[in-house]
Scaffold this active site. Structure first.
Site, short mmCIF file in Angstrom:
data_model
loop_
_atom_site.label_atom_id
_atom_site.label_comp_id
_atom_site.label_asym_id
_atom_site.label_seq_id
_atom_site.Cartn_x
_atom_site.Cartn_y
_atom_site.Cartn_z
N TYR A 81 0.82 -1.21 0.00
CA TYR A 81 0.00 0.00 0.00
C TYR A 81 0.86 1.27 0.00
O TYR A 81 0.43 2.31 -0.49
CB TYR A 81 -0.91 0.03 1.24
CG TYR A 81 -2.27 -0.57 1.04
CD1 TYR A 81 -2.41 -1.87 0.55
CD2 TYR A 81 -3.42 0.15 1.33
CE1 TYR A 81 -3.66 -2.43 0.40
CE2 TYR A 81 -4.67 -0.41 1.18
CZ TYR A 81 -4.79 -1.69 0.71
OH TYR A 81 -6.04 -2.23 0.55
N LYS A 88 2.87 -15.41 1.88
CA LYS A 88 3.01 -16.11 0.59
C LYS A 88 4.50 -16.41 0.45
O LYS A 88 5.17 -15.99 -0.52
CB LYS A 88 2.45 -15.23 -0.55
CG LYS A 88 2.34 -15.92 -1.90
CD LYS A 88 1.24 -16.96 -1.98
CE LYS A 88 1.28 -17.67 -3.32
NZ LYS A 88 0.33 -18.79 -3.43
N ASP A 134 -3.46 -18.00 -0.09
CA ASP A 134 -4.50 -18.64 -0.90
C ASP A 134 -5.22 -19.71 -0.09
O ASP A 134 -6.45 -19.81 -0.09
CB ASP A 134 -3.92 -19.20 -2.22
CG ASP A 134 -2.65 -20.03 -2.03
OD1 ASP A 134 -2.09 -20.04 -0.91
OD2 ASP A 134 -2.24 -20.68 -3.01
N ASP A 154 -6.47 -6.79 3.96
CA ASP A 154 -7.60 -6.09 3.34
C ASP A 154 -8.56 -7.11 2.74
O ASP A 154 -9.77 -7.07 2.96
CB ASP A 154 -7.07 -5.15 2.24
CG ASP A 154 -8.19 -4.44 1.49
OD1 ASP A 154 -9.11 -3.94 2.17
OD2 ASP A 154 -8.15 -4.39 0.25
N ASP A 196 -12.44 -8.75 4.42
CA ASP A 196 -13.75 -8.68 3.77
C ASP A 196 -14.40 -10.06 3.74
O ASP A 196 -15.61 -10.21 3.99
CB ASP A 196 -13.64 -8.14 2.34
CG ASP A 196 -13.87 -6.63 2.26
OD1 ASP A 196 -13.58 -5.94 3.24
OD2 ASP A 196 -14.36 -6.16 1.21
C1 IPM Z 1 -10.36 -1.00 4.09
C2 IPM Z 1 -10.66 -0.33 2.77
C3 IPM Z 1 -9.52 0.61 2.46
C4 IPM Z 1 -8.27 -0.23 2.28
C5 IPM Z 1 -9.75 1.52 1.24
C6 IPM Z 1 -11.01 2.31 1.35
C7 IPM Z 1 -8.56 2.42 0.99
O1 IPM Z 1 -10.89 -1.26 1.79
O2 IPM Z 1 -10.21 -0.29 5.09
O3 IPM Z 1 -10.32 -2.23 4.12
O4 IPM Z 1 -8.00 -0.77 1.20
O5 IPM Z 1 -7.54 -0.37 3.27
MG MG Z 2 -10.97 -3.28 2.50
#
Ligand code: IPM
Ligand code: MG
Length: 359
Positions: free
Chosen positions: A141, A192, A224, A248, A252
């Site tokens: 990042y 990884k 993975d 990240d 999710d």
């Molecule tokens: C998160 C989001 C952020 C990230 C974005 C909005 C920059 O997806 O906090 O997970 O990628 O970290």
């Molecule tokens: Mg995110």
């Protein structure tokens, strides 16, 4: 002395959900003697529109002075065509990096009342309680060099750099080990290492630092496989620790195991425990302004704030119990609605939590 909280509503549903969280904070001030001062500032697209930058200097200054920050969400289609340097997301990334908020805690907890909302079978997710510890200020990042360049052939090439120093790996692993000590004492480090040297080093440091935590069971998993195991048998995990980008993505996936991303809070901490707290979900521009968004993730972020930055664990427990109570009452926002439950909007949900806090 009273502590300072900076409120950053942001974009999309941010202002609506943050308003409910502020009501919860105000309730604790009035009823329970919570001593805090609130300030508010712009971030993200809202800040770009008003001040030409997603993280104005004035906001950053207030953020530096605050003991804790509550953020709604940033981003939206409206700003997608902007240069990447001034997109709303840069406001968030700038806060993380300027304030050294390197440790991102993302719990994924399944509320038994919401077991039906998960797309996975109840037996796979019931009782799920895992914590993802994501490195937040390094890795791909932020790594340099980065950019898009033109080759001699005329073709363009995009490039980013995955880079971690031993010290960055060590400090995030320590956060994970310390958290695991208060849980089931198991840490799974995700990398990884079979392909990427940077994460080969990650694993080496994890093993070395792990030796100082003999009471913690440390395991390693390729990312993975970790993604697969998360949807196959998520209850095998206690604490997962990983890089910025892997975290990240995995967070999710983990969030969705619980049925709704609208329920999950997060904390981003520096080494002194100062933190920024935000729901895991985004700004949901499709439902912004309709009063239907779920404020619970933001309200639960206040609970994390009380626990990690304001040293008020009992108040944190009370918020979590109040949320539990409103779910028991059958109240549901649209994202978590199921048969027989009562659908409510953002404000009614927030009011119900405040009422439960007072009862
Ligand atoms: C998160 C989001 C952020 C990230 C974005 C909005 C920059 O997806 O906090 O997970 O990628 O970290
Ligand atoms: Mg995110």
């Amino acid at each position: 002395m009273s502590k300072k909280i900076l409120i950053l509503p942001g974009d999309g549903i941010g202002p609506e959900i943050v308003a409910e969280a502020v009501n919860v904070i105000n309730c604790l001030r009035e009823e329970s003697g919570l001593e805090v001062e609130l300030d508010e500032a712009l971030v993200g697209g809202a800040a770009y529109d008003a001040a030409g930058h997603p993280l104005p200097e004035a906001t950053l200054e207030l953020a530096r002075e605050a003991d804790a920050i509550l953020l709604g969400a940033v981003g939206g289609a409206k700003w997608e065509s902007l240069d990447i340097a001034v997109r709303p997301e840069k406001g968030l990334l700038g806060l993380r990096s300027e304030l050294n908020l390197f440790a991102n805690l993302r719990p994924a907890i399944l509320y038994p009342q919401l077991a039906d909302a998960s797309t996975l079978k109840p037996e796979v997710v019931s009782g799920l309680n895992l914590m993802i510890v994501r490195e937040l200020t390094g890795g791909i990042y932020f790594g340099q060099p980065r950019g898009i360049r033109k080759l001699e052939s005329g073709e363009k090439e995009g490039y980013n750099t995955l880079i971690y120093k031993e010290s960055e790996i060590d400090r995030i692993l320590r956060v994970a080990f310390d958290i695991a000590r208060k849980r089931e004492s198991r840490v799974c480090s995700v990398d990884k290492a079979n392909v990427l040297e940077c994460t080969e080093l990650w694993r080496e440091v994890a093993i070395r630092t792990g030796k100082e935590y003999p009471d913690i069971e440390l395991s390693h998993m390729y990312v993975d496989n970790a993604a697969m195991q998360l949807v196959k048998a998520p209850k095998q995990f206690d604490v997962m620790v990983t890089t910025n980008m892997f975290g990240d993505i995995l967070s999710d996936a983990a969030a969705m195991l619980t049925g709704s991303i609208g329920m999950l809070p997060s904390a981003s901490l520096d080494k002194h425990g100062k933190g920024m707290y935000e729901p895991i979900h985004g700004s949901a521009p499709d439902i912004a302004g309709q009063g239907v968004a779920n404020p619970l993730a933001t309200i639960l972020s206040v609970a994390m704030m009380l626990r990690y930055s304001l040293d008020e664990p009992a108040m944190a427990d009370r918020i979590e119990q109040a949320v539990d109570q409103v779910l028991d009452q059958g109240l549901r926002t649209a994202d978590i609605i199921s048969d027989g439950m009562q659908q409510v909007g953002t404000e009614a949900m927030g009011n119900a939590v405040v009422a439960a806090l007072k009862s």
